[in-house]
Structures are given as structure tokens and as C-alpha cells.
Scaffold this active site. Structure first.
Site, PDB file in Angstrom:
ATOM      1  N   ASN A 166      34.495  41.209  36.731  1.00 34.24           N
ATOM      2  CA  ASN A 166      33.093  41.595  36.645  1.00 34.24           C
ATOM      3  C   ASN A 166      32.723  42.181  35.286  1.00 34.24           C
ATOM      4  O   ASN A 166      31.655  41.899  34.741  1.00 34.24           O
ATOM      5  CB  ASN A 166      32.782  42.599  37.760  1.00 34.24           C
ATOM      6  CG  ASN A 166      31.336  42.560  38.163  1.00 34.24           C
ATOM      7  OD1 ASN A 166      30.658  41.557  37.955  1.00 34.24           O
ATOM      8  ND2 ASN A 166      30.838  43.645  38.731  1.00 34.24           N
ATOM      9  N   PRO A 190      41.462  45.063  38.811  1.00 38.18           N
ATOM     10  CA  PRO A 190      42.063  44.726  37.512  1.00 38.18           C
ATOM     11  C   PRO A 190      41.712  43.303  37.114  1.00 38.18           C
ATOM     12  O   PRO A 190      41.763  42.382  37.935  1.00 38.18           O
ATOM     13  CB  PRO A 190      43.558  44.894  37.777  1.00 38.18           C
ATOM     14  CG  PRO A 190      43.644  45.858  38.908  1.00 38.18           C
ATOM     15  CD  PRO A 190      42.456  45.553  39.776  1.00 38.18           C
ATOM     16  N   GLU A 191      41.359  43.132  35.856  1.00 36.73           N
ATOM     17  CA  GLU A 191      40.993  41.808  35.373  1.00 36.73           C
ATOM     18  C   GLU A 191      42.186  41.168  34.676  1.00 36.73           C
ATOM     19  O   GLU A 191      43.259  41.765  34.559  1.00 36.73           O
ATOM     20  CB  GLU A 191      39.771  41.925  34.468  1.00 36.73           C
ATOM     21  CG  GLU A 191      38.660  42.710  35.159  1.00 36.73           C
ATOM     22  CD  GLU A 191      37.280  42.473  34.593  1.00 36.73           C
ATOM     23  OE1 GLU A 191      37.104  41.537  33.798  1.00 36.73           O
ATOM     24  OE2 GLU A 191      36.361  43.216  34.967  1.00 36.73           O
ATOM     25  N   LYS A 232      44.449  36.724  37.463  1.00 40.92           N
ATOM     26  CA  LYS A 232      44.618  38.047  38.059  1.00 40.92           C
ATOM     27  C   LYS A 232      45.876  38.129  38.932  1.00 40.92           C
ATOM     28  O   LYS A 232      46.070  39.112  39.641  1.00 40.92           O
ATOM     29  CB  LYS A 232      43.381  38.392  38.894  1.00 40.92           C
ATOM     30  CG  LYS A 232      42.082  38.405  38.092  1.00 40.92           C
ATOM     31  CD  LYS A 232      40.901  38.731  38.992  1.00 40.92           C
ATOM     32  CE  LYS A 232      39.589  38.670  38.233  1.00 40.92           C
ATOM     33  NZ  LYS A 232      38.434  39.029  39.100  1.00 40.92           N
ATOM     34  N   ARG A 284      28.823  40.186  42.842  1.00 44.74           N
ATOM     35  CA  ARG A 284      29.374  41.471  42.454  1.00 44.74           C
ATOM     36  C   ARG A 284      28.243  42.373  41.973  1.00 44.74           C
ATOM     37  O   ARG A 284      27.123  41.927  41.724  1.00 44.74           O
ATOM     38  CB  ARG A 284      30.399  41.304  41.322  1.00 44.74           C
ATOM     39  CG  ARG A 284      31.564  40.386  41.631  1.00 44.74           C
ATOM     40  CD  ARG A 284      32.533  40.979  42.622  1.00 44.74           C
ATOM     41  NE  ARG A 284      33.741  40.162  42.752  1.00 44.74           N
ATOM     42  CZ  ARG A 284      33.880  39.153  43.593  1.00 44.74           C
ATOM     43  NH1 ARG A 284      32.874  38.831  44.387  1.00 44.74           N
ATOM     44  NH2 ARG A 284      35.000  38.454  43.654  1.00 44.74           N
TER      45      ARG A 284
END
Length: 303
Positions: free
Chosen positions: A165, A2-3, A51, A250
């Protein structure tokens, strides 16, 4: 993972359900907090920082949580509970005088004094979605390592908090930079403003859409689209897997034509990215179909 915008929205939903409620019973199912008890305290706030989520209680106590890859909060109505099929995923039960909240698969759960919250979030850069956002500080931190690849610098939460990401690779694409462009060669203010604007737009709209098209499979420019044609020029979208043991490495997608600049060597790219787990845009977000990590009233999963 989750961002920042997802955590912000989760905090908003939890706030609507639980702020002002008294905790009747708490049940921590993690060894380090097995003896902790929040019973009798009132929930006073749910706030996000990047986050991270901070749940505050009366008496000067804060619960710090981080979703990492798979954590979620779920709420069920008064007198209800989650189906037993979720028992092995529960890390915390907060039963209140109204709804009950469950922390599921939550990898980070820790209690800190509210006046010591800086010990868990003080190392982070400015929060893109927070009231104290400071663009000057974010740009200054990004420039501390002028030769660092742009995508890595954006993902480093010590520079600015909240970008994950998806937003990082989409921002690189929309700004026309290879993800490995050194930050010193980038208009950082314009880059940061774009990322923040997209994340802010996400707060009041479903999903995380960067193309403006909410149709399934058409929401992103490059993210999750390995080997598919670029929506602008038709060039196949390139993909590089994350590198184990490398901080802020990533899975990365980019268009070699629309994003000129340095690229990783072919040796660093998987040979068949289109068949790797997670590179199909339509598959993203499907991992949480049983519970989407949103605060709401849980329904029994289909059998």
C-alpha cells in the site's frame, strides 16, 4: 503489512545469520505442521519473492512463509532464547548449531518440496526486486484489465510482486494520477519503473522514504497524512478507508489537486479520517516496537 523491500531485507539479514547452519531442533507450533521435523538439515538459502519468503534446506525441502499483516522473523545469539513474554507469539523455533531463529505471529507456514516451489509462488507476477524481473511481462499483466483503477492493479500481486500500500499510493502521487485512474490512461512503464526505483533505493537505506527527508513525520508525500496539507500545494490530503470484502481495496491517501482524475464518492470516505487508527504518519511502524520483525539479537522488552 511488510512490503516486498521489507521482506527482501529480512531475507538478507536471515541469510547472514543462518545460511550454512545445521538445524539442531525444530519446533513447529501450528497444528498442520506439529509433527514436522527439520532437525539434521542444513539451511541453504533465504530468498524472497515479492512478499513471500522461501527458506531452503538440504534434502530438497523449502519452508514457505508470508508475513501478511504482522509476521516477523527474529534471531537470538547462541545459547539464548526469547523472553517468555513472547511464547504465545512463536509459531516456529529453528535452533541451529549457532543462533536460534523464531517465526513470530507468522500466519503462513508451510513445507513444500524445493522443486515444487512454483505451487506457492508461481501465480505471482514478476518480482520487482528479483533477478528475473521482467518489465514487459509486468506491463502486459497490468493491461489485462485496462479499466481497472491504478492503485488496485499495482496492489494485485498477480501483476507484479512486491508492491504494498505504501509504495502504491506514493507512486500514484509522484506520477500525478488519482489512484482510481484507469490503467489504460497511465504510462505504465514509467509508473512501474518509478515504483521499482524507490523500492530498490529502500534496500540500502533505513525505512521507506519517498520524500528524501528522513526526519520523523516527513518521510512520505501522502501515505498516512489524512487531512494534513499536501507538501506541494497545501491542499488537505484526502483519505478513503478500505472496503470490506473488496479485493485489493486498501486505505488510500491522495491529493485531490496534484492527482487529477476520478475520485470515490463522499459516501465511501470516513467522516473523520484524521482520528482513525493508522492515519497519522508518525504512528506507522509503531505496532512492532516490541520486535520490529528484523533479524538481530532480541532484547528484553522494557517493562
Amino acid at each position: 503489512m511488510p512490503e516486498g523491500d521489507s521482506v527482501w531485507k529480512a531475507a538478507r539479514r536471515m541469510r547472514a545469520h543462518l545460511v550454512g547452519r545445521a538445524v539442531v531442533r525444530s519446533d513447529f507450533r501450528v497444528p498442520q505442521l506439529a509433527a514436522a521435523d527439520l532437525g539434521g538439515r542444513t539451511i541453504t538459502a533465504f530468498d524472497s519473492y515479492g512478499k513471500h519468503m522461501l527458506t531452503r534446506f538440504s534434502g530438497g525441502m523449502t519452508l514457505h512463509t508470508h508475513f501478511q499483516m504482522d509476521g516477523a522473523w527474529q534471531v537470538v545469539g547462541p545459547g539464548k532464547r526469547l523472553p517468555r513474554t513472547f511464547d504465545d507469539e512463536i509459531r516456529l523455533v529453528l535452533e541451529t548449531d549457532g543462533p536460534t531463529a523464531y517465526a513470530l505471529r507468522m500466519p503462513v507456514l508451510e513445507l513444500v518440496a524445493t522443486d515444487r516451489e512454483h505451487e506457492v509462488v508461481g501465480h505471482l507476477g514478476p518480482d520487482l526486486l528479483g533477478p528475473s524481473w521482467d518489465e514487459d511481462v509486468a506491463v502486459e499483466r497490468l493491461l489485462r484489465e485496462p479499466g481497472r483503477p491504478l492503485v488496485e492493479a499495482l496492489l494485485d500481486q498477480r501483476n507484479l510482486a512486491g508492491i504494498g500500500n505504501l509504495w502504491a499510493v506514493e507512486t500514484c502521487y509522484l506520477r500525478g494520477h488519482s489512484p482510481w485512474t484507469p490503467v489504460c490512461d497511465v504510462d505504465l512503464r514509467a509508473t512501474v519503473r518509478l515504483a521499482r526505483r524507490m523500492m530498490q533505493h529502500s534496500l540500502d537505506h533505513p525505512g521507506q522514504v519517498t520524500t528524501g527527508n528522513t526526519r520523523r513525520g516527513e518521510t512520505h508525500w501522502v501515505y498516512g497524512r489524512a487531512e494534513r496539507p499536501c507538501r506541494r500545494c497545501g491542499t488537505p490530503i484526502a483519505f478513503r478507508d478500505s472496503i470490506t470484502g473488496t479485493p485489493y481495496s486498501r486505505e488510500t491517501w491522495w491529493c485531490p489537486h496534484c492527482q487529477p482524475g476520478p475520485f470515490p464518492s463522499l459516501a465511501e470516505r470516513p467522516t473523520r479520517p484524521g482520528f482513525r487508527r493508522g492515519v497519522n504518519e508518525e504512528s506507522f511502524g509503531s505496532r512492532g516496537r516490541r520486535l520490529r520483525g528484523e533479524a538481530g539479537y532480541a532484547r528484553r522488552p522494557r517493562r
